[in-house]
Write a protein that holds these residues in place. Structure first.
Motif, PDB file in Angstrom:
ATOM      1  N   PRO A   1       5.875  27.135  36.176  1.00 50.19           N
ATOM      2  CA  PRO A   1       6.336  28.536  36.425  1.00 50.19           C
ATOM      3  C   PRO A   1       5.653  29.585  35.279  1.00 50.19           C
ATOM      4  O   PRO A   1       5.448  29.226  34.285  1.00 50.19           O
ATOM      5  N   GLN A   2       5.302  30.789  36.037  1.00 47.75           N
ATOM      6  CA  GLN A   2       4.478  31.581  35.439  1.00 47.75           C
ATOM      7  C   GLN A   2       5.294  32.662  34.884  1.00 47.75           C
ATOM      8  O   GLN A   2       6.289  33.100  35.395  1.00 47.75           O
ATOM      9  N   PRO A   3       4.787  33.319  33.742  1.00 51.24           N
ATOM     10  CA  PRO A   3       3.844  33.125  32.971  1.00 51.24           C
ATOM     11  C   PRO A   3       4.242  31.850  32.006  1.00 51.24           C
ATOM     12  O   PRO A   3       5.270  31.333  31.631  1.00 51.24           O
ATOM     13  N   PHE A   4       3.197  31.129  31.697  1.00 46.98           N
ATOM     14  CA  PHE A   4       3.233  29.847  30.818  1.00 46.98           C
ATOM     15  C   PHE A   4       2.203  29.985  29.692  1.00 46.98           C
ATOM     16  O   PHE A   4       1.213  30.767  29.577  1.00 46.98           O
ATOM     17  N   TYR A   5       2.510  29.087  28.779  1.00 46.73           N
ATOM     18  CA  TYR A   5       1.595  28.841  27.395  1.00 46.73           C
ATOM     19  C   TYR A   5       1.376  27.541  27.290  1.00 46.73           C
ATOM     20  O   TYR A   5       2.386  26.680  27.502  1.00 46.73           O
ATOM     21  N   ALA A   6       0.188  27.191  27.705  1.00 48.62           N
ATOM     22  CA  ALA A   6      -0.302  25.691  27.781  1.00 48.62           C
ATOM     23  C   ALA A   6      -1.301  25.452  26.997  1.00 48.62           C
ATOM     24  O   ALA A   6      -2.502  26.042  26.853  1.00 48.62           O
ATOM     25  N   LYS A   7      -0.982  24.470  26.130  1.00 53.39           N
ATOM     26  CA  LYS A   7      -2.228  23.933  25.117  1.00 53.39           C
ATOM     27  C   LYS A   7      -2.558  22.600  25.805  1.00 53.39           C
ATOM     28  O   LYS A   7      -1.855  21.655  25.965  1.00 53.39           O
ATOM     29  N   VAL A   8      -4.000  22.500  25.414  1.00 60.17           N
ATOM     30  CA  VAL A   8      -4.615  21.345  26.230  1.00 60.17           C
ATOM     31  C   VAL A   8      -5.522  20.706  25.241  1.00 60.17           C
ATOM     32  O   VAL A   8      -6.368  21.564  24.770  1.00 60.17           O
ATOM     33  N   ILE A   9      -5.329  19.352  24.911  1.00 62.72           N
ATOM     34  CA  ILE A   9      -6.044  18.929  23.886  1.00 62.72           C
ATOM     35  C   ILE A   9      -7.009  17.721  24.318  1.00 62.72           C
ATOM     36  O   ILE A   9      -6.582  16.701  24.733  1.00 62.72           O
ATOM     37  N   THR A  10      -8.296  18.208  24.006  1.00 66.67           N
ATOM     38  CA  THR A  10      -9.092  17.265  24.427  1.00 66.67           C
ATOM     39  C   THR A  10      -9.525  16.259  23.234  1.00 66.67           C
ATOM     40  O   THR A  10      -9.190  16.662  22.150  1.00 66.67           O
ATOM     41  N   VAL A  11      -9.909  15.147  23.485  1.00 63.07           N
ATOM     42  CA  VAL A  11     -10.163  14.090  22.508  1.00 63.07           C
ATOM     43  C   VAL A  11     -11.547  13.493  22.455  1.00 63.07           C
ATOM     44  O   VAL A  11     -11.738  12.733  21.614  1.00 63.07           O
ATOM     45  N   THR A  12     -12.323  13.626  23.650  1.00 65.88           N
ATOM     46  CA  THR A  12     -13.555  12.692  23.567  1.00 65.88           C
ATOM     47  C   THR A  12     -14.685  12.972  22.596  1.00 65.88           C
ATOM     48  O   THR A  12     -15.234  12.038  21.826  1.00 65.88           O
ATOM     49  N   ASN A  13     -14.633  14.363  22.132  1.00 71.13           N
ATOM     50  CA  ASN A  13     -15.375  14.540  20.951  1.00 71.13           C
ATOM     51  C   ASN A  13     -14.753  14.381  19.506  1.00 71.13           C
ATOM     52  O   ASN A  13     -14.737  14.829  18.780  1.00 71.13           O
ATOM     53  N   HIS A  14     -14.302  12.982  19.551  1.00 72.02           N
ATOM     54  CA  HIS A  14     -13.461  12.698  18.106  1.00 72.02           C
ATOM     55  C   HIS A  14     -14.218  11.369  17.642  1.00 72.02           C
ATOM     56  O   HIS A  14     -15.211  10.522  18.273  1.00 72.02           O
ATOM     57  N   TYR A  15     -14.555  11.330  16.427  1.00 76.09           N
ATOM     58  CA  TYR A  15     -15.185  10.271  15.864  1.00 76.09           C
ATOM     59  C   TYR A  15     -14.397   8.983  16.139  1.00 76.09           C
ATOM     60  O   TYR A  15     -13.080   8.828  16.640  1.00 76.09           O
ATOM     61  N   PRO A  16     -15.178   7.898  16.704  1.00 71.16           N
ATOM     62  CA  PRO A  16     -16.582   7.700  16.199  1.00 71.16           C
ATOM     63  C   PRO A  16     -17.704   8.220  17.157  1.00 71.16           C
ATOM     64  O   PRO A  16     -18.829   7.571  17.121  1.00 71.16           O
ATOM     65  N   TYR A  17     -17.448   9.179  18.194  1.00 71.46           N
ATOM     66  CA  TYR A  17     -18.316   9.576  18.916  1.00 71.46           C
ATOM     67  C   TYR A  17     -19.009   8.500  19.887  1.00 71.46           C
ATOM     68  O   TYR A  17     -20.194   8.567  20.098  1.00 71.46           O
ATOM     69  N   ASP A  18     -18.055   7.744  20.513  1.00 77.95           N
ATOM     70  CA  ASP A  18     -18.734   6.780  21.180  1.00 77.95           C
ATOM     71  C   ASP A  18     -18.673   7.367  22.776  1.00 77.95           C
ATOM     72  O   ASP A  18     -17.781   7.969  23.107  1.00 77.95           O
ATOM     73  N   LEU A  19     -19.694   7.034  23.601  1.00 75.74           N
ATOM     74  CA  LEU A  19     -19.515   7.498  24.964  1.00 75.74           C
ATOM     75  C   LEU A  19     -20.374   6.265  25.827  1.00 75.74           C
ATOM     76  O   LEU A  19     -21.557   6.081  25.247  1.00 75.74           O
ATOM     77  N   ASP A  20     -19.839   5.810  27.010  1.00 77.82           N
ATOM     78  CA  ASP A  20     -20.476   5.028  27.511  1.00 77.82           C
ATOM     79  C   ASP A  20     -21.887   5.657  28.308  1.00 77.82           C
ATOM     80  O   ASP A  20     -21.674   6.523  28.524  1.00 77.82           O
ATOM     81  N   LYS A  21     -22.793   4.628  28.594  1.00 75.30           N
ATOM     82  CA  LYS A  21     -24.060   5.356  28.923  1.00 75.30           C
ATOM     83  C   LYS A  21     -23.995   6.105  30.313  1.00 75.30           C
ATOM     84  O   LYS A  21     -24.644   6.722  30.413  1.00 75.30           O
ATOM     85  N   GLN A  22     -22.957   5.836  31.174  1.00 73.34           N
ATOM     86  CA  GLN A  22     -23.016   6.424  32.362  1.00 73.34           C
ATOM     87  C   GLN A  22     -22.548   7.827  32.271  1.00 73.34           C
ATOM     88  O   GLN A  22     -22.838   8.763  32.891  1.00 73.34           O
ATOM     89  N   ASN A  23     -22.042   8.044  31.081  1.00 68.70           N
ATOM     90  CA  ASN A  23     -21.590   9.605  30.653  1.00 68.70           C
ATOM     91  C   ASN A  23     -22.661  10.257  29.797  1.00 68.70           C
ATOM     92  O   ASN A  23     -22.402  11.627  29.227  1.00 68.70           O
ATOM     93  N   GLN A  24     -23.748   9.674  29.000  1.00 70.27           N
ATOM     94  CA  GLN A  24     -24.508  10.049  28.409  1.00 70.27           C
ATOM     95  C   GLN A  24     -25.524  10.827  28.944  1.00 70.27           C
ATOM     96  O   GLN A  24     -26.503  10.224  29.656  1.00 70.27           O
ATOM     97  N   THR A  25     -25.699  12.252  29.069  1.00 74.47           N
ATOM     98  CA  THR A  25     -26.632  12.769  29.703  1.00 74.47           C
ATOM     99  C   THR A  25     -27.463  13.762  28.724  1.00 74.47           C
ATOM    100  O   THR A  25     -28.190  14.661  29.158  1.00 74.47           O
ATOM    101  N   ILE A  26     -27.648  13.324  27.371  1.00 75.56           N
ATOM    102  CA  ILE A  26     -28.327  13.886  26.503  1.00 75.56           C
ATOM    103  C   ILE A  26     -28.539  12.655  25.311  1.00 75.56           C
ATOM    104  O   ILE A  26     -27.837  11.886  25.186  1.00 75.56           O
ATOM    105  N   LYS A  27     -29.969  12.808  24.799  1.00 80.08           N
ATOM    106  CA  LYS A  27     -30.248  11.855  23.674  1.00 80.08           C
ATOM    107  C   LYS A  27     -29.334  11.978  22.456  1.00 80.08           C
ATOM    108  O   LYS A  27     -28.802  13.151  22.096  1.00 80.08           O
ATOM    109  N   PRO A  28     -29.031  10.856  21.753  1.00 77.07           N
ATOM    110  CA  PRO A  28     -28.481  11.254  20.562  1.00 77.07           C
ATOM    111  C   PRO A  28     -29.285  11.749  19.465  1.00 77.07           C
ATOM    112  O   PRO A  28     -30.584  12.086  19.687  1.00 77.07           O
TER     113      PRO A  28
END
Length: 694
Positions: A410-437
């Motif tokens: 229901p609006q208005p709302f206060y929504a906190k969205v917590i991302t986690v992929t950019n977390h140590y140890p910074y692993d990412l499978d090759k299919q999602n690697q779109t830039i060189k380390p």
């Protein structure tokens, strides 16, 4: 020379000889670790002498316990003590490598709340050379087993054992006396654990931390209503009035707070391998409707992400030891943003693609007054290993799945969205690697650019959906980096990333900057150079939302206020201001980065003393509020105390409540779209979803 070795060999055949050898080896490896694995900042002959001295006292004290026994028991007791000491050293080496801090009782005790993928993270931190602290134990055990050293069965005179114990206490107190003379108030102004280890030692730090933890626990039972009065007076004397130009500009708007995991400010506009690492966030940062802050710092302590959330939602600092969310989130009284906004008509929700118990969120959020908390059990196929990396669901998949619940709020709302992929140890499978380390040569650092680039892509997709769904035009979007991603222990890599031959402590202080942006269509944007930190977010947002917060206990001040206090305290008592930097016991001019010579600038010394007093008082008072649970004695006018029993984050009950909201409060975009989903408008290039669709 041969006589010397014969005599040495003969001495090693005695209990006292084995004791001396064991003590020497423990001292030696502790000192080596001090010099190679910790950045203690020892300066001058005296502090270096203390580094040599401080392991001796407790080593003699602990090993000396074995001298009260005889024969085989004494020898194996010394081996056991050496093993426990080595495990303690080893554990701190690993923890310090990533967090630039030492293990605490609270962190050890809260390990169960943050153990998801912990083994994987430790695997990335550990070095083969770390195991050298156990080598002497193996050697000693082999010498005993093969009887190169034979067990002396004679009983040690009790007077000798007592003498060793007395000597150990003498050395411990002598060390403390010398240390306190060099660093006044060492144990009374305990914001920086590095100081305690540098002066007193790793074992003494543990003993003090145990005492400190007990003291914190005891402070709640000893606290009374009168303890809040001086704190209210301090806060009142440092109030910053609202900015009339901005007050209420976002009143009635939805609020998105997007938590950018481990993202540092230097990544905004950063180019690598011929491309911009974060094009979506960089464009958003420079948008004409975005207020972006380029002197905004993370202020977390040992609680890391949980400290950032505590500051963001409560304008209270994290604790000097452990996590406030873990240790006090279940039991304490809070007056947090979700509760305040709920009582003003907002629906409040937090979204996190990991288990609900991580950082004790499932309990702390009830104390903070979140209406809804969507964690891993709410997400379809959330346990699919292809959908997860590091500390939870991959951001692209998580954000797309989050849309189904956002559309029902229901609006208005206060929504906190917590991302986690950019977390140590910074692993990412090759299919999602779109830039060189990165090519810094530091394995801990090099993957950071790949996960940051992925986070940026995920944000771009989420922003596109907000626009397609119609939420964008009626929302204020707040983005913030929660803490550093690359710790101070990676100086050569940091220097390479910043294109500098080497980095100073002034550089490292500024490396603590994280992004902070406030975006809303029609908002007058631009780059704001005000100095501030996470403690200042809540009063700033309340200004824009038109929420009067003069009576709340908040240690930050409105970044938009003309009287904002531009002092950024760090959790260890260091600070940054527009004029001065204090970092790791060194002082610099902020604008030039040059180290201050107080003999040539006595005015700076006086100004810094006043700043330090403000920093110490702020941190200390905030600690008192949390450890004493002082908000139970104070309720601002118009605020209704949170009743934790009113909240339940069970998936079935949450979904039933959302369904009921469609009838009782049909203001969600789902309801306004005639109960038709808008998730189909969400476009993602997540390769995992494409494969599953096929």
């Amino acid at each position: 020379m041969s006589k010397f070795f014969k005599k040495l060999g003969a001495n090693l055949q005695t209990t006292v000889g084995f004791f001396c050898l064991s003590a020497f080896l423990i001292w030696l490896k502790t000192y080596i670790v001090y010099q190679t694995d910790f950045t203690l900042g020892a300066q001058g002959p005296l502090q270096h002498f203390l580094l040599i001295l401080n392991p001796i006292g407790t080593t003699l004290l602990l090993l000396g316990i074995a001298l009260y026994f005889r024969g085989r028991v004494a020898y194996w007791l010394m081996i056991l003590i050496n093993l426990l000491e080595s495990i303690w050293i080893f554990s701190n080496v690993l923890y310090y490598r990533e967090f630039s801090d030492f293990l605490s009782v609270a962190i050890i005790g809260s390990a169960s709340s943050v153990d998801n993928n912990l083994n994987k993270a430790i695997g990335g931190i550990i070095h083969l050379g770390d195991f050298f602290v156990f080598v002497d134990i193996i050697v000693l055990v082999l010498l005993l087993l093969f009887k190169v050293i034979k067990i002396d069965k004679r009983k040690i005179k009790k007077r000798f054992a007592l003498s060793i114990t007395a000597l150990s206490f003498f050395l411990i107190f002598a060390d403390f006396g010398i240390s306190n003379a060099d660093r006044s108030g060492l144990l009374t102004r305990t914001f920086d654990n590095n100081y305690i280890v540098k002066y007193l030692g790793l074992n003494e730090y543990l003993a003090f931390n145990i005492f400190q933890t007990h003291k914190q626990e005891a402070s709640r039972s000893a606290a009374s209503a009168k303890d809040i009065k001086p704190i209210l007076k301090f806060i009142d004397s440092h109030q910053a009035p609202d900015n009339v130009q901005y007050f209420g500009k976002a009143k009635g708007k939805n609020v998105f707070v997007i938590h950018l995991e481990s993202l540092q400010q230097f990544m905004i506009g950063y180019k690598w391998d011929g491309q911009e690492v974060m094009p979506n966030l960089t464009k958003f940062y420079h948008d004409q409707s975005t207020m972006s802050f380029d002197n905004f710092y993370n202020q977390v302590g040992q609680g890391k992400t949980s400290d950032a959330e505590t500051m963001l939602e409560n304008s209270l600092y994290g604790l000097p030891s452990g996590s406030a969310m873990v240790n006090y989130g279940t039991s304490n009284t809070f007056q947090a943003a979700p509760a305040i906004l709920s009582q003003q008509g907002y629906t409040t929700a937090s979204f996190h693609g990991d288990v609900a118990s991580f950082w004790n969120r499932d309990n702390a959020y009830k104390s903070w007054g979140y209406d809804y908390f969507f964690s891993k059990p709410f997400y379809k196929d959330a346990d699919n290993p292809n959908y997860n990396v590091g500390y939870g669901m991959k951001d692209k998949i998580f954000l797309q799945d989050t849309a189904q619940y956002i559309q029902q709020l229901p609006q208005p709302f206060y929504a906190k969205v917590i991302t986690v992929t950019n977390h140590y140890p910074y692993d990412l499978d090759k299919q999602n690697q779109t830039i060189k380390p990165f090519n810094t040569g530091d394995n801990t650092v090099d993957g950071y650019v790949q996960t940051a680039h992925y986070l940026d892509q995920a944000f771009g997709e989420f922003l596109a959906w907000l626009k397609a769904s119609g939420l964008y035009n009626n929302s204020m979007i707040v983005l913030y980096g929660d803490h550093y991603g690359i710790s101070d222990n990676h100086r050569p890599a940091i220097a390479k990333l910043l294109n500098k031959p080497e980095v100073t402590n002034a550089d490292l202080a500024n490396f603590q900057k994280v992004p902070f942006m406030i975006h809303m269509p029609g908002l007058k944007g631009g780059i704001n150079h005000t100095y501030g930190g996470e403690i200042d977010v809540l009063p700033t947002l309340f200004d824009l939302l038109g929420v009067k917060d003069d009576n709340y206990v908040q240690f930050g001040t409105d970044l938009l206020s003309p009287k904002h206090i531009s002092i950024v305290p760090f959790r260890d008592g260091d600070f940054v201001t527009p004029q001065y930097i204090k970092y790791q016991n060194q002082y610099f001019y902020t604008q030039t980065g040059k180290q201050i010579d107080f003999s040539k600038d006595p005015a700076a010394k006086q100004a810094i003393a006043k700043i330090q007093d403000y920093v110490d008082t702020s941190l200390s008072d905030s600690d008192k509020v949390i450890t004493g649970d002082l908000l139970r004695f104070y309720t601002p006018a118009g605020f209704k105390k949170v009743n934790r029993k009113d909240y339940n984050y069970n998936p079935a009950k949450t979904k039933a409540a959302l369904k009921q909201d469609l009838v009782s409060e049909p203001s969600s975009i789902f309801a306004r779209n005639h109960d038709k989903s808008l998730v189909d408008l969400y476009k993602t290039d997540a390769p995992e979803l494409k494969k599953d669709a096929k």
